[in-house]
Design an enzyme around this catalytic site. Structure first.
Site, PDB file in Angstrom:
ATOM      1  N   ASP A  43       0.858  -1.182   0.000  1.00  0.00           N
ATOM      2  CA  ASP A  43       0.000   0.000   0.000  1.00  0.00           C
ATOM      3  C   ASP A  43       0.898   1.237   0.000  1.00  0.00           C
ATOM      4  OD1 ASP A  43      -3.219   0.550   1.006  1.00  0.00           O
ATOM      5  OD2 ASP A  43      -1.777   2.222   1.051  1.00  0.00           O
ATOM      6  N   ASN A  99     -12.795  -3.065   2.733  1.00  0.00           N
ATOM      7  CA  ASN A  99     -13.710  -1.927   2.825  1.00  0.00           C
ATOM      8  C   ASN A  99     -14.708  -2.003   1.677  1.00  0.00           C
ATOM      9  OD1 ASN A  99     -12.345  -0.807   5.049  1.00  0.00           O
ATOM     10  ND2 ASN A  99     -10.865   0.215   3.713  1.00  0.00           N
ATOM     11  N   HIS A 112     -10.194  -5.390  -3.052  1.00  0.00           N
ATOM     12  CA  HIS A 112      -8.857  -5.639  -2.505  1.00  0.00           C
ATOM     13  C   HIS A 112      -8.965  -6.019  -1.039  1.00  0.00           C
ATOM     14  CE1 HIS A 112      -9.826  -1.330  -2.390  1.00  0.00           C
ATOM     15  NE2 HIS A 112      -9.189  -1.247  -1.226  1.00  0.00           N
ATOM     16  N   HIS A 114      -6.911  -5.607   2.358  1.00  0.00           N
ATOM     17  CA  HIS A 114      -5.778  -4.985   3.040  1.00  0.00           C
ATOM     18  C   HIS A 114      -5.206  -6.028   3.997  1.00  0.00           C
ATOM     19  CE1 HIS A 114      -6.763  -0.604   2.301  1.00  0.00           C
ATOM     20  NE2 HIS A 114      -7.953  -1.132   2.087  1.00  0.00           N
TER      21      HIS A 114
END
Ligand code: AMP
Length: 134
Positions: A43, A99, A112, A114
């Protein structure tokens, strides 16, 4: 540049995303794992000492858009998260986060996971204030 919470309040699914550009190698990323279906990369704005993202190369917009036919790729994303976390030395644990949508503070509409670790994390999430939502 606007922060992720601000971006997430106006971000919408549809069109090309920054992650599709990373998949096509049009923009650089620190890639940790790649095969024909999956990419894992660091990230750019890490929330912890280790913070990387696992994405399918195929651009599913988010977890709320998945179909039963996506079950295999979702499982492969989870497995990749575990493998790369191991390679990154996260022996004391870590957290996976997905999210979704405005309330979930999703800013990039390419699904995605995380993977966050390398320090003690707090619990529960969801108590943080979103400046952009006030
Ligand atoms: P989310 O808010 O769940 O949609 O998370 C999007 C994540 O993508 C954020 O944590 C960003 O820091 C990250 N991100 C955005 N652009 C890039 C990029 N070019 N390379 C790596 N990570 C990125």
């Amino acid at each position: 540049m606007a922060d992720e919470q601000t971006l997430s309040q106006t971000a919408k699914p549809g069109g090309d995303t920054i992650f599709s550009k990373i998949v096509r190698k049009e923009i650089p990323a620190q890639i940790l794992f790649e095969d024909e279906e999956i990419l894992a990369f660091k990230d750019v704005n890490p929330a912890a000492p280790v913070h990387f993202l696992v994405i399918p190369k195929r651009g599913i917009t988010g977890i709320s858009a998945v179909e039963e036919t996506d079950v295999m790729i979702l499982g492969k994303m989870m497995y990749t998260a575990k493998k790369v976390a191991q390679e990154q030395g996260l022996t004391d644990g870590y957290r996976l986060v997905v999210n979704d949508g405005k309330h979930g503070c999703q800013s990039v509409y390419h699904i995605h996971i995380h993977v966050i670790g390398g320090k003690q994390l707090g619990w529960p999430p969801g108590t943080e204030k979103c400046e952009a939502c006030l």
